[in-house]
Scaffold this motif. Sequence first.
Motif, PDB file in Angstrom:
ATOM      1  N   PHE A   1      85.149  22.401  77.777  1.00 48.36           N
ATOM      2  CA  PHE A   1      86.260  23.304  77.479  1.00 48.36           C
ATOM      3  C   PHE A   1      85.958  24.716  77.956  1.00 48.36           C
ATOM      4  N   VAL A   2      84.791  25.233  77.568  1.00 44.58           N
ATOM      5  CA  VAL A   2      84.393  26.586  77.970  1.00 44.58           C
ATOM      6  C   VAL A   2      84.293  26.686  79.485  1.00 44.58           C
ATOM      7  N   MET A   3      83.693  25.670  80.104  1.00 42.47           N
ATOM      8  CA  MET A   3      83.532  25.656  81.551  1.00 42.47           C
ATOM      9  C   MET A   3      84.885  25.697  82.258  1.00 42.47           C
ATOM     10  N   SER A   4      85.825  24.890  81.803  1.00 47.95           N
ATOM     11  CA  SER A   4      87.122  24.798  82.462  1.00 47.95           C
ATOM     12  C   SER A   4      87.972  26.050  82.234  1.00 47.95           C
ATOM     13  N   VAL A   5      87.849  26.656  81.063  1.00 49.90           N
ATOM     14  CA  VAL A   5      88.568  27.908  80.818  1.00 49.90           C
ATOM     15  C   VAL A   5      88.067  28.979  81.784  1.00 49.90           C
ATOM     16  N   TYR A   6      86.761  29.123  81.904  1.00 49.41           N
ATOM     17  CA  TYR A   6      86.217  30.153  82.793  1.00 49.41           C
ATOM     18  C   TYR A   6      86.443  29.816  84.263  1.00 49.41           C
ATOM     19  N   ALA A   7      86.538  28.519  84.601  1.00 45.47           N
ATOM     20  CA  ALA A   7      86.822  28.138  85.985  1.00 45.47           C
ATOM     21  C   ALA A   7      88.177  28.690  86.430  1.00 45.47           C
ATOM     22  N   ASN A   8      89.111  28.814  85.482  1.00 50.40           N
ATOM     23  CA  ASN A   8      90.417  29.379  85.796  1.00 50.40           C
ATOM     24  C   ASN A   8      90.316  30.826  86.263  1.00 50.40           C
ATOM     25  N   PHE A   9      89.197  31.481  85.919  1.00 51.92           N
ATOM     26  CA  PHE A   9      88.978  32.877  86.298  1.00 51.92           C
ATOM     27  C   PHE A   9      87.940  32.998  87.413  1.00 51.92           C
ATOM     28  N   GLY A  10      87.664  31.880  88.083  1.00 50.25           N
ATOM     29  CA  GLY A  10      86.752  31.901  89.223  1.00 50.25           C
ATOM     30  C   GLY A  10      85.287  31.938  88.868  1.00 50.25           C
ATOM     31  N   VAL A  11      84.954  31.732  87.592  1.00 48.02           N
ATOM     32  CA  VAL A  11      83.563  31.809  87.142  1.00 48.02           C
ATOM     33  C   VAL A  11      83.036  30.410  86.867  1.00 48.02           C
ATOM     34  N   SER A  12      81.894  30.078  87.448  1.00 44.07           N
ATOM     35  CA  SER A  12      81.289  28.760  87.278  1.00 44.07           C
ATOM     36  C   SER A  12      80.256  28.802  86.156  1.00 44.07           C
ATOM     37  N   LEU A  13      80.468  27.996  85.136  1.00 44.31           N
ATOM     38  CA  LEU A  13      79.519  27.858  84.029  1.00 44.31           C
ATOM     39  C   LEU A  13      79.019  26.419  83.980  1.00 44.31           C
ATOM     40  N   PRO A  14      77.842  26.179  83.436  1.00 42.55           N
ATOM     41  CA  PRO A  14      77.315  24.810  83.361  1.00 42.55           C
ATOM     42  C   PRO A  14      78.029  23.977  82.302  1.00 42.55           C
ATOM     43  N   HIS A  15      78.015  22.670  82.492  1.00 41.86           N
ATOM     44  CA  HIS A  15      78.579  21.755  81.502  1.00 41.86           C
ATOM     45  C   HIS A  15      77.468  21.392  80.514  1.00 41.86           C
ATOM     46  N   SER A  16      77.019  22.403  79.770  1.00 43.57           N
ATOM     47  CA  SER A  16      75.909  22.220  78.832  1.00 43.57           C
ATOM     48  C   SER A  16      75.902  23.374  77.844  1.00 43.57           C
ATOM     49  N   SER A  17      76.008  23.054  76.572  1.00 43.03           N
ATOM     50  CA  SER A  17      76.000  24.122  75.570  1.00 43.03           C
ATOM     51  C   SER A  17      74.642  24.808  75.504  1.00 43.03           C
ATOM     52  N   LYS A  18      73.577  24.062  75.777  1.00 43.53           N
ATOM     53  CA  LYS A  18      72.243  24.664  75.789  1.00 43.53           C
ATOM     54  C   LYS A  18      72.120  25.664  76.933  1.00 43.53           C
ATOM     55  N   SER A  19      72.571  25.285  78.129  1.00 43.36           N
ATOM     56  CA  SER A  19      72.491  26.189  79.275  1.00 43.36           C
ATOM     57  C   SER A  19      73.382  27.404  79.109  1.00 43.36           C
ATOM     58  N   ASP A  20      74.473  27.258  78.363  1.00 39.02           N
ATOM     59  CA  ASP A  20      75.365  28.394  78.136  1.00 39.02           C
ATOM     60  C   ASP A  20      74.662  29.530  77.399  1.00 39.02           C
ATOM     61  N   ARG A  21      73.584  29.220  76.675  1.00 39.69           N
ATOM     62  CA  ARG A  21      72.870  30.253  75.935  1.00 39.69           C
ATOM     63  C   ARG A  21      72.132  31.230  76.846  1.00 39.69           C
ATOM     64  N   SER A  22      72.030  30.923  78.144  1.00 37.60           N
ATOM     65  CA  SER A  22      71.353  31.829  79.060  1.00 37.60           C
ATOM     66  C   SER A  22      72.305  32.413  80.097  1.00 37.60           C
ATOM     67  N   GLN A  23      73.596  32.211  79.939  1.00 39.18           N
ATOM     68  CA  GLN A  23      74.570  32.767  80.874  1.00 39.18           C
ATOM     69  C   GLN A  23      74.899  34.221  80.530  1.00 39.18           C
ATOM     70  N   GLY A  24      75.254  35.001  81.546  1.00 37.84           N
ATOM     71  CA  GLY A  24      75.655  36.379  81.301  1.00 37.84           C
ATOM     72  C   GLY A  24      74.554  37.205  80.657  1.00 37.84           C
ATOM     73  N   TYR A  25      74.920  38.018  79.663  1.00 33.00           N
ATOM     74  CA  TYR A  25      73.934  38.823  78.957  1.00 33.00           C
ATOM     75  C   TYR A  25      74.235  38.795  77.467  1.00 33.00           C
ATOM     76  N   ALA A  26      73.231  39.146  76.685  1.00 31.51           N
ATOM     77  CA  ALA A  26      73.310  38.943  75.244  1.00 31.51           C
ATOM     78  C   ALA A  26      74.068  40.053  74.536  1.00 31.51           C
ATOM     79  N   VAL A  27      74.727  39.667  73.448  1.00 32.49           N
ATOM     80  CA  VAL A  27      75.362  40.585  72.505  1.00 32.49           C
ATOM     81  C   VAL A  27      74.550  40.493  71.222  1.00 32.49           C
ATOM     82  N   ASP A  28      74.255  41.633  70.603  1.00 37.94           N
ATOM     83  CA  ASP A  28      73.265  41.640  69.532  1.00 37.94           C
ATOM     84  C   ASP A  28      73.755  41.140  68.185  1.00 37.94           C
TER      85      ASP A  28
END
Length: 405
Positions: free
Chosen positions: A325-352
């Motif tokens: 779901f997260v991957m496909s939503v962001y794909a609509n905005f041209g951003v490629s994310l992995p199909h893995s909730s674990k890998s999503d924890r290292s995408q972008g940058y952290a919010v505290d």
Amino acid sequence: MNNCGVKLAAGALAAVITFSGLQIDASASNKVSSVLPSGGVNLSLVKDTSLESLQTASTGANGRIETALTLADIPDMESAMAATMGYDEEEFFKNLVIAQVNNYVNVRSIPSEQGEIVGKLYDDSVGTFIAEENGWYKITSGTVTGYVKAEYCVTGEDAVALAKEVGTRLATVTTTTLYVRREPTTDSSVISMVPEGEDFLVIDETDGWVKINVEEGDGWISKDYVDIQTEFVEAESKAEEEARLAKEAEERRKAQEAARASQASSRPAQETTTSTTTTQQSTSYTVGEGSELGVAVAEYALQFVGNPYVYGGTSLTNGADCSGFVMSVYANFGVSLPHSSKSDRSQGYAVDSLENAQPGDLICYSGHVALYIGNGQIVHASNSRTGIIVSNADYKKILAIRRIF
């Protein structure tokens, strides 16, 4: 203090955390939540050593890192540990130095505030005790060796109980698909399935089973098909901090450019929500304030509330799982994310912290990921019973919050 086994412990410590701030020995800012502003690398100190059960319903956020280093990864470490006289978990924890500050404490080259800053030890992060000198602890932590002010850290007996709180006990799935059962027996009913590579907070353990939390509730998975590690977060050197900040800035720039290019181009018609009616679809949800792109992501994602959850799926209309779901939503905005909730924890940058989250941020849980929409709420592909829904973001323990734009 008793530093028996310190050299063995030091050999096992090799990880990084991330954060930034003024060059002072302890930050005077208000204490932030335990979400770390980093993707980093995780550390597993003790393989297959039980800890007290971890709370899974905490509203605090607590970021951990992705790649675990186990004793088995270190040449001769297991045989060296076995050679010690009666290795004991509590004795090992006594040799940890755990930062207890509002933000971070500087690691210096000499036991003095005039010493060069060689790294930072974030709140609740650990190092291994080497020596004590004039109110300073010499430690090794990740790639950093240096001195921290003793007044900002605990060690010895005080570190034992705290280590069990700040350490994260994780079970990582090692088989393609693993059943989650209601009770710790193969005769029990299956409540969910989890994919290879995902990791989950350990709630409880028996001789052959591990209790975890999935979207369908608490369940048990076989120890035969998981690796279990206790992970701690360690110091970050100046060079590592600079490299991380540069990498995060570049990733953010690329994501923003990709989103703008995607919006400007004539894309094929995107998937749209079906006409099915649900209680959630009849409810109006308000997207909070944030960046223009983040708000657009949240608004787009909300179109699909009420659509089905499908394990392994990526279709916003016909069915997706959480990371699909997260991957496909962001794909609509041209951003490629992995199909893995674990890998999503290292995408972008952290919010505290959740308080600083903005619409479009990834909210990462144990074995699950969602999109923040603001006002303390998320939209996510929850499970096969509920489908895509809106929930409170703090409905279970948050491991990390990541911002893409």
